[in-house]
Structure formats: C-alpha cells, structure tokens
Design a protein around this motif. Structure first.
Motif, PDB file in Angstrom:
ATOM      1  N   GLU A  61     -16.952 -42.797 -44.089  1.00 20.54           N
ATOM      2  CA  GLU A  61     -18.170 -42.188 -43.558  1.00 20.54           C
ATOM      3  C   GLU A  61     -19.373 -42.806 -44.246  1.00 20.54           C
ATOM      4  O   GLU A  61     -19.292 -43.204 -45.411  1.00 20.54           O
ATOM      5  CB  GLU A  61     -18.194 -40.682 -43.807  1.00 20.54           C
ATOM      6  CG  GLU A  61     -17.305 -39.890 -42.905  1.00 20.54           C
ATOM      7  CD  GLU A  61     -17.443 -38.404 -43.140  1.00 20.54           C
ATOM      8  OE1 GLU A  61     -17.678 -37.686 -42.151  1.00 20.54           O
ATOM      9  OE2 GLU A  61     -17.328 -37.961 -44.292  1.00 20.54           O
ATOM     10  N   ASP A  87     -19.709 -42.994 -30.013  1.00 19.65           N
ATOM     11  CA  ASP A  87     -18.564 -42.228 -30.520  1.00 19.65           C
ATOM     12  C   ASP A  87     -18.508 -42.213 -32.045  1.00 19.65           C
ATOM     13  O   ASP A  87     -18.021 -41.253 -32.639  1.00 19.65           O
ATOM     14  CB  ASP A  87     -17.250 -42.810 -29.985  1.00 19.65           C
ATOM     15  CG  ASP A  87     -17.068 -42.557 -28.495  1.00 19.65           C
ATOM     16  OD1 ASP A  87     -17.690 -41.622 -27.964  1.00 19.65           O
ATOM     17  OD2 ASP A  87     -16.296 -43.310 -27.870  1.00 19.65           O
ATOM     18  N   GLU A  88     -18.992 -43.250 -32.681  1.00 23.10           N
ATOM     19  CA  GLU A  88     -18.944 -43.358 -34.143  1.00 23.10           C
ATOM     20  C   GLU A  88     -19.865 -42.353 -34.832  1.00 23.10           C
ATOM     21  O   GLU A  88     -19.688 -42.032 -35.999  1.00 23.10           O
ATOM     22  CB  GLU A  88     -19.360 -44.770 -34.593  1.00 23.10           C
ATOM     23  CG  GLU A  88     -18.451 -45.881 -34.122  1.00 23.10           C
ATOM     24  CD  GLU A  88     -18.827 -46.466 -32.759  1.00 23.10           C
ATOM     25  OE1 GLU A  88     -18.335 -47.566 -32.450  1.00 23.10           O
ATOM     26  OE2 GLU A  88     -19.592 -45.837 -31.995  1.00 23.10           O
ATOM     27  N   GLU A  90     -21.329 -38.948 -35.843  1.00 23.80           N
ATOM     28  CA  GLU A  90     -20.914 -37.552 -35.986  1.00 23.80           C
ATOM     29  C   GLU A  90     -22.119 -36.608 -35.932  1.00 23.80           C
ATOM     30  O   GLU A  90     -22.026 -35.518 -35.376  1.00 23.80           O
ATOM     31  CB  GLU A  90     -20.206 -37.345 -37.330  1.00 23.80           C
ATOM     32  CG  GLU A  90     -18.917 -38.120 -37.468  1.00 23.80           C
ATOM     33  CD  GLU A  90     -17.767 -37.501 -36.700  1.00 23.80           C
ATOM     34  OE1 GLU A  90     -17.634 -36.272 -36.737  1.00 23.80           O
ATOM     35  OE2 GLU A  90     -17.026 -38.263 -36.060  1.00 23.80           O
ATOM     36  N   SER A  91     -23.243 -37.004 -36.550  1.00 26.20           N
ATOM     37  CA  SER A  91     -24.422 -36.136 -36.637  1.00 26.20           C
ATOM     38  C   SER A  91     -25.684 -36.982 -36.588  1.00 26.20           C
ATOM     39  O   SER A  91     -25.684 -38.132 -37.051  1.00 26.20           O
ATOM     40  CB  SER A  91     -24.429 -35.351 -37.956  1.00 26.20           C
ATOM     41  OG  SER A  91     -23.263 -34.581 -38.096  1.00 26.20           O
ATOM     42  N   ARG A 106     -18.819 -42.424 -38.695  1.00 22.57           N
ATOM     43  CA  ARG A 106     -17.435 -42.545 -39.152  1.00 22.57           C
ATOM     44  C   ARG A 106     -16.799 -43.792 -38.549  1.00 22.57           C
ATOM     45  O   ARG A 106     -16.998 -44.085 -37.377  1.00 22.57           O
ATOM     46  CB  ARG A 106     -16.652 -41.311 -38.728  1.00 22.57           C
ATOM     47  CG  ARG A 106     -15.220 -41.291 -39.251  1.00 22.57           C
ATOM     48  CD  ARG A 106     -14.499 -40.057 -38.837  1.00 22.57           C
ATOM     49  NE  ARG A 106     -14.985 -38.934 -39.621  1.00 22.57           N
ATOM     50  CZ  ARG A 106     -14.454 -37.722 -39.587  1.00 22.57           C
ATOM     51  NH1 ARG A 106     -13.440 -37.466 -38.801  1.00 22.57           N
ATOM     52  NH2 ARG A 106     -14.939 -36.757 -40.337  1.00 22.57           N
TER      53      ARG A 106
END
Length: 160
Positions: A61, A87-88, A90-91, A106
């Motif tokens: 991450e 897609d990679e 997360e936030s 990620r």
C-alpha cells in the motif's frame, strides 16, 4: 457526532438490541434510524478492519499525494472522480497543504504502484506532481490497534 453512528463505527456488529440498550431507546426506533441512514446514503456499507500482516496475502500500500490544477467549473471533483475509477485506488481525500489530493493505493509490488503512478496518475490532465509514500506497517487503523508491543522484541539496530 450522532451517538448511534459513533457506536456503529466503533463496532458494526452490535445488534440493534445492544444498540438500543446502550442508547436507552426502543429497538424499533434504532432499526428505523439505521434504515433511514442507509436509505439516505449516510451509512455507505459495513467493513471489517483486517490486520493483513497476520494473513498470507501479500500486497503493498502507498499514500500518494497529488498536486493538481483544479478546473474552473468543478474544482478538484473531476480529478478526484478520475482517480476513484482506478481499481488500484482504495481511498481519495481532498487535503489542505502542499498537496491537494491524497490517495491510498494498493498493488502486488512496489513496482506495480510505481508503474501505476507513472503511467496512469501522472498522465491525468491537471496533475502537476505526485509524492509517493510506501506504507511499511499499519499500527492503528480507524481507531483499532493492529499490533501489540507487549512481548514483541525490537530487532532494530542502534546506529551511532
């Protein structure tokens, strides 16, 4: 902050009966309130906080900061929306300071994240610069302690 939401953030597995008892409210009222929060989009979902270091899954991450040129009509929203589509990612957070957006990303390897930044993020129109910080270890996540320092041996070397 709403007491019900605060309790649910602390532990989303509390039953409605437990929540009602803690708040001194009828269970039917608590059920209706939760349903209303879900319908209004206040509650977006329920997730477990996982200590991935205890699992065999390996991934990396990174916190990636973006300095961007906001668009006149939409400000930072368009670039944030583009980042959210990967897609990679997360936030995504809007920040104050030197950088405008912060992303948690990620990948399977550090190289995957480096290529993501080089080929996808940095090529977005309006992205002026990036700063990548690889997350080495999570000690606390969303208020939950993920590690115990009791009994763990500190294997770092003292360098003078």
């Amino acid at each position: 902050m709403d007491k019900l939401l605060k309790l649910m953030c602390k532990n989303s597995q509390f039953s409605t009966a437990e929540l009602a008892a803690m708040l001194g409210e009828p269970e039917d009222y608590i059920k209706a309130q939760i349903k209303e929060y879900e319908n209004k989009g206040v509650i977006k979902g329920y997730q477990a906080i996982v200590n991935w270091e205890d699992m065999d899954d390996s991934f990396v991450e990174a916190l990636i900061e973006l300095r961007v040129a906001p668009k006149k009509e939409t400000g930072f929203d368009d670039i944030a929306e583009m980042c959210m589509a990967f897609d990679e990612v997360e936030s995504v957070y809007l920040m104050a300071g030197v950088y405008d957006l912060a992303l948690i990303v990620r990948g399977q390897t550090m190289q995957d994240i480096a290529m993501f930044v080089a080929k996808k993020l940095s090529t977005i129109d309006g992205v002026l610069s990036t700063g990548t910080h690889f997350i080495m270890r999570r000690y606390k996540d969303r208020g939950v302690n993920l590690t115990s320092f009791n009994g763990e041996k500190d294997e770092r070397s003292l360098i003078l």
